[in-house]
Design a protein around this motif. Structure first.
Motif, PDB file in Angstrom:
ATOM      1  N   LYS A   1      20.430 -27.483 -11.099  1.00 26.65           N
ATOM      2  CA  LYS A   1      19.349 -26.639 -11.601  1.00 26.65           C
ATOM      3  C   LYS A   1      18.594 -27.385 -12.691  1.00 26.65           C
ATOM      4  O   LYS A   1      19.193 -28.112 -13.494  1.00 26.65           O
ATOM      5  CB  LYS A   1      19.960 -25.346 -12.171  1.00 26.65           C
ATOM      6  N   VAL A   2      17.270 -27.195 -12.730  1.00 26.08           N
ATOM      7  CA  VAL A   2      16.445 -27.873 -13.734  1.00 26.08           C
ATOM      8  C   VAL A   2      15.545 -26.855 -14.415  1.00 26.08           C
ATOM      9  O   VAL A   2      14.893 -26.041 -13.759  1.00 26.08           O
ATOM     10  CB  VAL A   2      15.587 -28.985 -13.103  1.00 26.08           C
ATOM     11  N   GLU A   3      15.499 -26.910 -15.739  1.00 31.14           N
ATOM     12  CA  GLU A   3      14.578 -26.116 -16.538  1.00 31.14           C
ATOM     13  C   GLU A   3      13.826 -27.053 -17.472  1.00 31.14           C
ATOM     14  O   GLU A   3      14.424 -27.949 -18.074  1.00 31.14           O
ATOM     15  CB  GLU A   3      15.335 -25.069 -17.354  1.00 31.14           C
ATOM     16  N   ILE A   4      12.515 -26.859 -17.603  1.00 26.45           N
ATOM     17  CA  ILE A   4      11.695 -27.709 -18.462  1.00 26.45           C
ATOM     18  C   ILE A   4      11.124 -26.867 -19.593  1.00 26.45           C
ATOM     19  O   ILE A   4      10.554 -25.797 -19.357  1.00 26.45           O
ATOM     20  CB  ILE A   4      10.541 -28.369 -17.690  1.00 26.45           C
TER      21      ILE A   4
ATOM     22  N   ALA B   1      18.681 -28.960 -18.797  1.00 27.15           N
ATOM     23  CA  ALA B   1      17.650 -28.385 -19.659  1.00 27.15           C
ATOM     24  C   ALA B   1      16.865 -29.573 -20.207  1.00 27.15           C
ATOM     25  O   ALA B   1      17.372 -30.336 -21.038  1.00 27.15           O
ATOM     26  CB  ALA B   1      18.261 -27.566 -20.779  1.00 27.15           C
ATOM     27  N   LEU B   2      15.645 -29.748 -19.723  1.00 26.31           N
ATOM     28  CA  LEU B   2      14.832 -30.913 -20.055  1.00 26.31           C
ATOM     29  C   LEU B   2      13.810 -30.542 -21.124  1.00 26.31           C
ATOM     30  O   LEU B   2      13.013 -29.613 -20.934  1.00 26.31           O
ATOM     31  CB  LEU B   2      14.124 -31.434 -18.803  1.00 26.31           C
ATOM     32  N   TYR B   3      13.818 -31.261 -22.237  1.00 27.98           N
ATOM     33  CA  TYR B   3      12.894 -31.015 -23.342  1.00 27.98           C
ATOM     34  C   TYR B   3      11.911 -32.173 -23.441  1.00 27.98           C
ATOM     35  O   TYR B   3      12.314 -33.322 -23.669  1.00 27.98           O
ATOM     36  CB  TYR B   3      13.672 -30.846 -24.650  1.00 27.98           C
ATOM     37  N   VAL B   4      10.629 -31.853 -23.256  1.00 25.64           N
ATOM     38  CA  VAL B   4       9.593 -32.887 -23.247  1.00 25.64           C
ATOM     39  C   VAL B   4       8.575 -32.589 -24.342  1.00 25.64           C
ATOM     40  O   VAL B   4       8.380 -31.422 -24.722  1.00 25.64           O
ATOM     41  CB  VAL B   4       8.894 -32.964 -21.879  1.00 25.64           C
TER      42      VAL B   4
ATOM     43  N   HIS C   1      14.568 -35.469 -24.409  1.00 27.19           N
ATOM     44  CA  HIS C   1      16.014 -35.433 -24.212  1.00 27.19           C
ATOM     45  C   HIS C   1      16.385 -34.359 -23.194  1.00 27.19           C
ATOM     46  O   HIS C   1      15.595 -33.471 -22.881  1.00 27.19           O
ATOM     47  CB  HIS C   1      16.757 -35.209 -25.536  1.00 27.19           C
ATOM     48  N   ALA C   2      17.598 -34.468 -22.691  1.00 28.50           N
ATOM     49  CA  ALA C   2      18.095 -33.538 -21.686  1.00 28.50           C
ATOM     50  C   ALA C   2      19.515 -33.128 -22.026  1.00 28.50           C
ATOM     51  O   ALA C   2      20.366 -33.984 -22.309  1.00 28.50           O
ATOM     52  CB  ALA C   2      18.055 -34.176 -20.296  1.00 28.50           C
ATOM     53  N   ASP C   3      19.762 -31.810 -22.006  1.00 26.79           N
ATOM     54  CA  ASP C   3      21.118 -31.291 -22.140  1.00 26.79           C
ATOM     55  C   ASP C   3      21.626 -31.001 -20.731  1.00 26.79           C
ATOM     56  O   ASP C   3      21.045 -30.182 -20.002  1.00 26.79           O
ATOM     57  CB  ASP C   3      21.127 -30.012 -22.978  1.00 26.79           C
TER      58      ASP C   3
END
Length: 380
Positions: free
Chosen positions: A130-133, A189-192, A142-144
């Motif tokens: 699963k991916v959330e941005i 959980a992708l933080y851009v 960064h990515a958790d």
């Protein structure tokens, strides 16, 4: 009759009509050739007056009935094979659970940093996960990641495999997130950095995708088995596709969006100039609140289509259904044409608002369900 049978079967084979539509058509034809045994309402009289008369020639009637039954059997075989194939494929995808065959997983968390590299594109390709941005005010990307790894002898082996096979880095002008590990599930959980991106594309085989508060010129999302949820986005064009999974798009601003599903509900609501939604098996609900909207189009094979448009714009629309109902409740439009022929119900309508030069084209088609067209409650 044999030639007619071959011609109709060829139509199914060539994709001109579906097996389900053919069965329905044959059923209707069977009703036409049968004597009227019960009273019919006024609407039915209008549709069948010319054909629902009792046939005095019982021999020909019996031949026709036998012919219809033969055709129905043929289409039943064709239809069952196709539906078994489609349903079998969807069921396999639904049941594609990695936890069952591999026993208990090794579970651990990782925090990965891609650094402060500048990029305009984001590319995501995940086999299982699963991916959330989310946007962030920080300059770092960064990515958790929550990792569930199966078929391992130890936690150390699982972590080594993850670090070896999971790709997360900037490559030129693009951020890449990639995992083709079939027996490892990754929840990312992708933080851009908060900025306007050029292109964001995501492909997931087994898992959901979600994005919120993101701006990009282009969004492309495709899942085989998983939901897609987009909230408060701003984009030029968005293309969303799922095989088995619902699509929910809310409070977005964009020029155009196209959503396709085979098995899943579609819900789109936003300030959009062009909206298209199509589902084989699922409810399609489309809303545009843009005063300069150009097109809204919804189609469904087995499902209802609901279209919601502003009241203060010019309209040119058409709603069609083969077996369902048409419910157009726009009090101030001009009905151009309304017909209810066999397997071809159609309502056309127009509305001219003098101060508006742009005409919103409205099209809804539901083969077996209802087409509903309404004004939005709140146009702000």
């Amino acid at each position: 009759m044999q030639e007619e049978r071959k011609r109709i079967l060829d139509m199914v084979e060539n994709g001109t009509i579906t097996a389900q539509e053919a069965l329905v058509l044959l059923e209707a034809l069977g009703k036409q050739t049968a004597p009227v045994a019960q009273p019919v309402n006024q609407e039915q009289k209008q549709e069948y007056t010319s054909t629902d008369q009792a046939d005095p020639h019982s021999h020909h009637k019996q031949q026709s009935s036998d012919f219809i039954e033969d055709l129905k059997r043929d289409f039943t075989v064709v239809g069952e094979r196709f539906m078994q194939f489609l349903q079998g494929t969807v069921d396999k995808i639904k049941e594609f659970d990695f936890e069952m065959p591999f026993g208990e997983p090794v579970i651990f968390q990782e925090k990965l940093v891609a650094g402060q590299g500048q990029y305009q594109d984001i590319s995501i390709d995940i086999a299982n996960g699963k991916v959330e941005i989310f946007p962030t005010e920080e300059s770092d990307t960064h990515a958790d990641v929550t990792v569930k790894s199966y078929k391992n002898t130890s936690e150390e082996e699982a972590k080594n495999r993850f670090h070896s096979d999971f790709l997360f880095k900037t490559d030129g002008n693009k951020l890449r997130l990639y995992s083709d590990m079939k027996t490892t599930s990754v929840q990312v959980a992708l933080y851009v950095p908060k900025q306007a991106y050029n292109d964001i594309s995501a492909r997931l085989f087994n898992g959901d995708f979600r994005a919120k508060h993101i701006e990009a010129n282009s969004f492309k999302v495709k899942t085989t088995n998983g939901k897609v949820k987009l909230e408060e986005l701003k984009f030029g064009r968005a293309d969303i596709e799922t095989v088995n999974g619902s699509v929910q798009v809310q409070q977005v601003i964009g020029d155009s969006i196209e959503v396709e599903t085979i098995n899943g509900r579609i819900y789109v609501d936003g300030k959009l100039k062009e909206v298209e939604g199509s589902s084989v098996s699922g409810h399609v609900i489309l809303t545009t609140k843009d005063k300069e909207a150009r097109k809204i189009e919804g189609t469904a094979v087995a499902g209802t289509v609901e279209l919601y448009v502003r009241k203060d714009v010019s309209l040119k629309g058409e709603a069609t259904s083969q077996l369902g109902k048409i419910d157009v409740q726009l009090a101030d439009v001009t009905q151009l044409n309304q017909s209810e022929q066999l397997l071809n119900k159609k309502v056309r309508f127009t509305k001219i608002v003098e101060s508006e030069s742009e005409t919103l084209k409205v099209y809804g088609n539901a083969k077996t369900g209802t087409v509903l067209v309404r004004y939005t409650v709140d146009d702000e």
